[in-house]
Write a protein that holds these residues in place. Structure first.
Motif: not given
Length: 142
Positions: A104-129
């Motif tokens: 996936q080019n981005f990964v949605p992030v939800v809390d315990d109530k399935d409320t959307f809190i943001g995304i994690i982009t694939r590019s941010s993970i690659i940049r960190y690695c």
């Protein structure tokens, strides 16, 4: 690094559409954002899926018969989507995050109530690695 929140782009900084948007509104939001895929939320803020340029194109062809007036009358919740980006919870470990981001080019992030809190982009993970790799080898990246 074991905290996925390190990579989180918060909801306030994300482009997204609501499931009650019309096809035309979704097209306009996608055009304004410059992204090829956007998270879909309901009005309670819960993640409901992903809409892509392709999903909208096929809807225009198959549902709206290439008529923008029809695109103003149809909601994106009505559309068939090719594939939704599967969300993770804030407690997800890094291994699972990287596996999800590999497809996936981005990964949605939800809390315990399935409320959307943001995304994690694939590019941010690659940049960190990449930064970690270059730090280990003593080389500088571009």
């Amino acid at each position: 690094m074991n905290n996925v929140l390190f990579f989180l782009l918060p909801k306030a900084m994300c482009a997204f559409v609501y499931d009650d948007y019309t096809i035309r509104q979704a097209l306009e939001k996608m055009e304004a954002s410059g992204y090829a895929a956007l998270p879909i939320l309901n009005r309670r803020g819960e993640y409901r899926g992903t809409i892509t340029e392709g999903d909208l194109l096929w809807a225009l062809k198959n549902i709206c018969y290439m008529d923008m007036r029809q695109a103003e009358a149809r909601r994106i919740a009505e559309l068939e989507r090719r594939r939704d980006n599967i969300p993770i919870r804030v407690t997800t470990d890094m291994h699972d995050l990287v596996q999800r981001a590999s497809t996936q080019n981005f990964v949605p992030v939800v809390d315990d109530k399935d409320t959307f809190i943001g995304i994690i982009t694939r590019s941010s993970i690659i940049r960190y690695c990449s930064e970690q790799l270059f730090a280990e080898t003593g080389k500088k990246g571009g």
